[in-house]
Design an enzyme around this catalytic site. Structure first.
Site, PDB file in Angstrom:
ATOM      1  N   THR A 167       0.852  -1.185   0.000  1.00 52.85           N
ATOM      2  CA  THR A 167       0.000   0.000   0.000  1.00 52.85           C
ATOM      3  C   THR A 167       0.892   1.240   0.000  1.00 52.85           C
ATOM      4  OG1 THR A 167      -0.190   0.132   2.423  1.00 52.85           O
ATOM      5  CG2 THR A 167      -1.802  -1.227   1.254  1.00 52.85           C
ATOM      6  N   GLY A 168       0.481   2.250  -0.751  1.00 49.85           N
ATOM      7  CA  GLY A 168       1.317   3.442  -0.868  1.00 49.85           C
ATOM      8  C   GLY A 168       2.634   3.127  -1.558  1.00 49.85           C
ATOM      9  N   GLY A 169       2.542   2.497  -2.715  1.00 54.23           N
ATOM     10  CA  GLY A 169       3.756   2.025  -3.398  1.00 54.23           C
ATOM     11  C   GLY A 169       4.243   2.910  -4.522  1.00 54.23           C
ATOM     12  N   THR A 170       3.768   4.153  -4.591  1.00 48.18           N
ATOM     13  CA  THR A 170       4.111   4.996  -5.746  1.00 48.18           C
ATOM     14  C   THR A 170       5.366   5.823  -5.548  1.00 48.18           C
ATOM     15  OG1 THR A 170       2.667   6.779  -4.972  1.00 48.18           O
ATOM     16  CG2 THR A 170       1.694   5.143  -6.455  1.00 48.18           C
ATOM     17  N   GLY A 207       8.842   6.907  -2.528  1.00 54.94           N
ATOM     18  CA  GLY A 207       9.551   6.642  -1.285  1.00 54.94           C
ATOM     19  C   GLY A 207       9.798   5.178  -0.997  1.00 54.94           C
ATOM     20  N   ILE A 208       9.562   4.772   0.258  1.00 54.86           N
ATOM     21  CA  ILE A 208       9.848   3.408   0.699  1.00 54.86           C
ATOM     22  C   ILE A 208       9.039   2.389  -0.101  1.00 54.86           C
ATOM     23  CG2 ILE A 208       9.595   1.798   2.636  1.00 54.86           C
ATOM     24  CD1 ILE A 208      10.259   4.189   4.505  1.00 54.86           C
ATOM     25  N   GLY A 209       7.768   2.659  -0.307  1.00 56.68           N
ATOM     26  CA  GLY A 209       6.921   1.722  -1.031  1.00 56.68           C
ATOM     27  C   GLY A 209       7.409   1.459  -2.439  1.00 56.68           C
ATOM     28  N   TYR A 260       1.265  11.715  14.750  1.00 62.18           N
ATOM     29  CA  TYR A 260       1.968  10.729  13.911  1.00 62.18           C
ATOM     30  C   TYR A 260       2.544   9.626  14.788  1.00 62.18           C
ATOM     31  CZ  TYR A 260       5.460   8.867  10.614  1.00 62.18           C
ATOM     32  OH  TYR A 260       6.217   8.057   9.801  1.00 62.18           O
TER      33      TYR A 260
END
Length: 246
Positions: free
Chosen positions: A10-13, A15-17, A148
């Site tokens: 998830t959120g792979g577009t 940075g880390i993903g 956060y």
């Protein structure tokens, strides 16, 4: 017979993903990424090339999580790993944290993570792996990160419970805890360019490795945790921070 493992990030577009998706593809995995904007998703898919599938999905909306799981089940039937990586950070002091910032951060980082895991469980293989992307903020205090920090502590806190409840299904849950990492999350946080620059310089200068963490540093750790090499691990937390919190 299926040999490739299928991993959802998830959120792979960015940075880390994105770095993890890129690495897993190189290692022969089938990779599924999600993104909240079509622009970022299309750009990521173009860079990643063959072997990756992308879905537009907002992890803060349960209806979109349900749609995501249904779409993946239709296309792939079952998955072998889930990297709960989608997250946001809005810099604000405790006194200046608005209800809007509170709700948005909690909806994405904890509520979204919680229900993403819940909805994916029925289509996870036995054995399979869930990896939670947390942060060193859980055990090292940073100013302007109260909500956060709370969301990351919350997601870590359920890992033990998930391991107990999901053990009969062969699903294991472990945690990656990155330190300050070079990522677009800072640019989206509301911090000024100078504040970001000063923070990155500080952690580069004080780190034993002489630099901040790069998303590519985290990718091999994720691959280990979703592979059969980690079958006996439960509730482990791997800190990837270059030694800055020693």
């Amino acid at each position: 017979m299926k040999t490739k493992k299928t991993i959802v990030i998830t959120g792979g577009t960015t940075g880390i993903g994105f770095a993890c998706a890129e690495y897993l593809l190189e290692e022969g995995y089938e990779v599924i990424i999600t993104g909240r904007t079509k622009e970022n998703l299309d750009a990521a898919l173009s860079k990643l090339g063959n072997g990756v599938t992308g879905f537009l999905s907002d992890t803060s909306k349960l209806s979109e999580i349900n749609q995501l799981v249904n779409s993946i089940e239709k296309k792939f039937n079952r998955i072998d790993g889930l990297f709960i990586n989608a997250g946001i950070f809005k810099a604000a002091s405790f006194e200046n944290t608005s209800e809007e910032i509170f709700d948005e951060t909690m909806d994405v980082n904890f509520k979204g993570a919680f229900f993403t895991i819940q909805k994916f469980i029925p289509i996870m293989n036995n054995p399979s792996s869930i990896v939670l992307n947390s942060s060193v903020v859980v055990f090292k205090a940073f100013a302007d990160t109260s909500i956060y920090t709370a969301t990351k502590a919350a997601i870590e806190s359920i890992a033990k419970v998930l391991n107990l409840e999901l053990a009969p299904k062969g699903i294991r849950v472990n945690v990656i805890s990155p330190g300050v990492t070079e990522s677009p999350i800072q640019q989206k946080s509301g911090m000024s360019d100078d504040a970001i620059k000063n923070m990155l310089e500080h952690f580069s200068n004080t780190s034993p490795i002489g630099r901040i963490v790069n998303p590519k540093d985290i990718a091999p750790i994720l691959e280990f945790l979703v592979s059969d090499k980690s079958l006996v691990l439960r509730n482990e937390k791997i800190i990837v921070d270059g030694g800055t919190t020693m």
